[in-house]
Design a protein around this motif. Structure first.
Motif, PDB file in Angstrom:
ATOM      1  N   GLU A   1      -1.357  12.107  -9.041  1.00 23.29           N
ATOM      2  CA  GLU A   1      -1.456  11.678  -7.651  1.00 23.29           C
ATOM      3  C   GLU A   1      -2.212  10.352  -7.639  1.00 23.29           C
ATOM      4  O   GLU A   1      -3.232  10.198  -8.312  1.00 23.29           O
ATOM      5  CB  GLU A   1      -2.227  12.713  -6.833  1.00 23.29           C
ATOM      6  N   ARG A   2      -1.722   9.377  -6.861  1.00 21.23           N
ATOM      7  CA  ARG A   2      -2.328   8.053  -6.913  1.00 21.23           C
ATOM      8  C   ARG A   2      -1.933   7.228  -5.687  1.00 21.23           C
ATOM      9  O   ARG A   2      -0.979   7.554  -4.980  1.00 21.23           O
ATOM     10  CB  ARG A   2      -1.892   7.308  -8.186  1.00 21.23           C
ATOM     11  N   THR A   3      -2.676   6.167  -5.458  1.00 23.50           N
ATOM     12  CA  THR A   3      -2.289   5.180  -4.453  1.00 23.50           C
ATOM     13  C   THR A   3      -2.310   3.811  -5.121  1.00 23.50           C
ATOM     14  O   THR A   3      -3.138   3.552  -5.995  1.00 23.50           O
ATOM     15  CB  THR A   3      -3.254   5.151  -3.248  1.00 23.50           C
TER      16      THR A   3
ATOM     17  N   ASN B   1      -6.981   6.578   1.215  1.00 25.19           N
ATOM     18  CA  ASN B   1      -6.666   5.156   1.109  1.00 25.19           C
ATOM     19  C   ASN B   1      -6.679   4.540   2.505  1.00 25.19           C
ATOM     20  O   ASN B   1      -5.942   4.964   3.384  1.00 25.19           O
ATOM     21  CB  ASN B   1      -5.289   4.976   0.463  1.00 25.19           C
TER      22      ASN B   1
ATOM     23  N   ARG C   1      -7.770  15.078  -3.611  1.00 21.90           N
ATOM     24  CA  ARG C   1      -7.438  14.281  -2.435  1.00 21.90           C
ATOM     25  C   ARG C   1      -7.898  12.852  -2.598  1.00 21.90           C
ATOM     26  O   ARG C   1      -9.053  12.601  -2.901  1.00 21.90           O
ATOM     27  CB  ARG C   1      -8.064  14.879  -1.181  1.00 21.90           C
TER      28      ARG C   1
ATOM     29  N   ARG D   1      -5.318   0.622  -8.402  1.00 25.54           N
ATOM     30  CA  ARG D   1      -4.665   1.928  -8.258  1.00 25.54           C
ATOM     31  C   ARG D   1      -5.692   3.053  -8.377  1.00 25.54           C
ATOM     32  O   ARG D   1      -6.358   3.199  -9.402  1.00 25.54           O
ATOM     33  CB  ARG D   1      -3.582   2.081  -9.329  1.00 25.54           C
TER      34      ARG D   1
ATOM     35  N   SER E   1       0.855  -1.185   0.000  1.00 28.40           N
ATOM     36  CA  SER E   1       0.000   0.000   0.000  1.00 28.40           C
ATOM     37  C   SER E   1       0.888   1.231   0.000  1.00 28.40           C
ATOM     38  O   SER E   1       1.659   1.447   0.947  1.00 28.40           O
ATOM     39  CB  SER E   1      -0.919   0.003   1.228  1.00 28.40           C
ATOM     40  N   LYS E   2       0.800   2.017  -1.067  1.00 23.14           N
ATOM     41  CA  LYS E   2       1.708   3.161  -1.177  1.00 23.14           C
ATOM     42  C   LYS E   2       1.025   4.356  -1.832  1.00 23.14           C
ATOM     43  O   LYS E   2       0.290   4.211  -2.805  1.00 23.14           O
ATOM     44  CB  LYS E   2       2.949   2.776  -1.995  1.00 23.14           C
ATOM     45  N   TYR E   3       1.281   5.535  -1.285  1.00 21.09           N
ATOM     46  CA  TYR E   3       0.764   6.793  -1.837  1.00 21.09           C
ATOM     47  C   TYR E   3       1.846   7.470  -2.673  1.00 21.09           C
ATOM     48  O   TYR E   3       3.015   7.499  -2.286  1.00 21.09           O
ATOM     49  CB  TYR E   3       0.343   7.726  -0.705  1.00 21.09           C
ATOM     50  N   HIS E   4       1.441   7.996  -3.835  1.00 19.77           N
ATOM     51  CA  HIS E   4       2.363   8.714  -4.713  1.00 19.77           C
ATOM     52  C   HIS E   4       1.824  10.117  -4.983  1.00 19.77           C
ATOM     53  O   HIS E   4       0.743  10.252  -5.572  1.00 19.77           O
ATOM     54  CB  HIS E   4       2.508   8.001  -6.069  1.00 19.77           C
TER      55      HIS E   4
END
Length: 216
Positions: free
Chosen positions: A136-138, A165, A162, A153, A116-119
């Motif tokens: 912007e994405r997760t 997640n 915004r 994603r 699980s990662k936020y970009h």
């Protein structure tokens, strides 16, 4: 029923509209103009309420089916090289959400969250080919007994500012359970194993947690 991510915005919007309506009623003399402005305020409130709606649905979990994570229209079905997590070819299915769609993101499969990662990123229009890598994405990956690792994603669009997640690495999640929320327009990509049977077609309208997009 409204999603928890909208409670604060709905409350603030309601109070602002009430105050503005009272000011318009007090200061504007022209009856037609006054009525027109108040109608605009009401329409704005209705749009905000519609955006954050979270309708109750009867979800039936299935180990053999992978469900759409969101409501919207299927805009991409193609074989791609996924380089963030898999570093191999996958089938990408993308669902575009307009501002009038339900924007709850749901887990397409049940299992264990292994990534699980936020970009942070740009805000290109959601259907732009590079939005999957530059916006912007997760990225969330759930390990499932039937499908293996499934990546979905969340991608912010031109209006979305915004992404929420909820996925945490190591937790067990259920199919169709809330995975997150994207505020004001966006899309979600799902990356599937090459041996999956795709159950949707381009431009098909799908429902999050309900419509099967792939099966085994």
């Amino acid at each position: 029923m409204f999603h928890r991510e909208g409670h604060k915005i709905i409350l603030i919007t309601f109070f602002i509209i009430v105050i503005l309506s009272l000011l318009v009623d007090f200061f504007v003399v022209n009856t037609m103009l006054k009525g027109g402005v108040i109608i605009i305020f009401i329409v704005l409130l209705v749009l905000v309420l519609q955006f954050f709606r979270n309708p109750k649905r009867n979800f039936t979990a299935s180990e053999s089916q992978l469900v759409s994570p969101v409501d919207g229209k299927v805009v991409v079905i193609e074989e791609v090289f996924e380089k963030e997590y898999f570093n191999e070819k996958r089938i990408q299915v993308s669902v575009f959400m307009s501002p009038i769609n339900v924007h709850v993101t749901r887990y397409p499969v049940g299992g264990k969250v292994v990534y699980s990662k936020y970009h942070p990123g740009k805000y290109l229009v959601a259907w732009h080919p590079k939005s999957s890598e530059e916006n912007e994405r997760t990225t969330v990956v759930v390990n499932n007994n039937t499908f293996g690792d499934i990546l979905h994603r969340q991608i912010a669009g031109a209006l979305a500012k915004r992404i929420v997640n909820y996925a945490k690495e190591g937790e067990e999640v259920k199919q169709a359970e809330d995975s997150g929320f994207i505020k004001f327009g966006s899309r979600v990509d799902v990356f599937l194993p090459l041996d999956c049977t795709i159950d949707v077609k381009l431009n098909q309208m799908v429902k999050g947690g309900i419509t099967s997009i792939a099966s085994k």
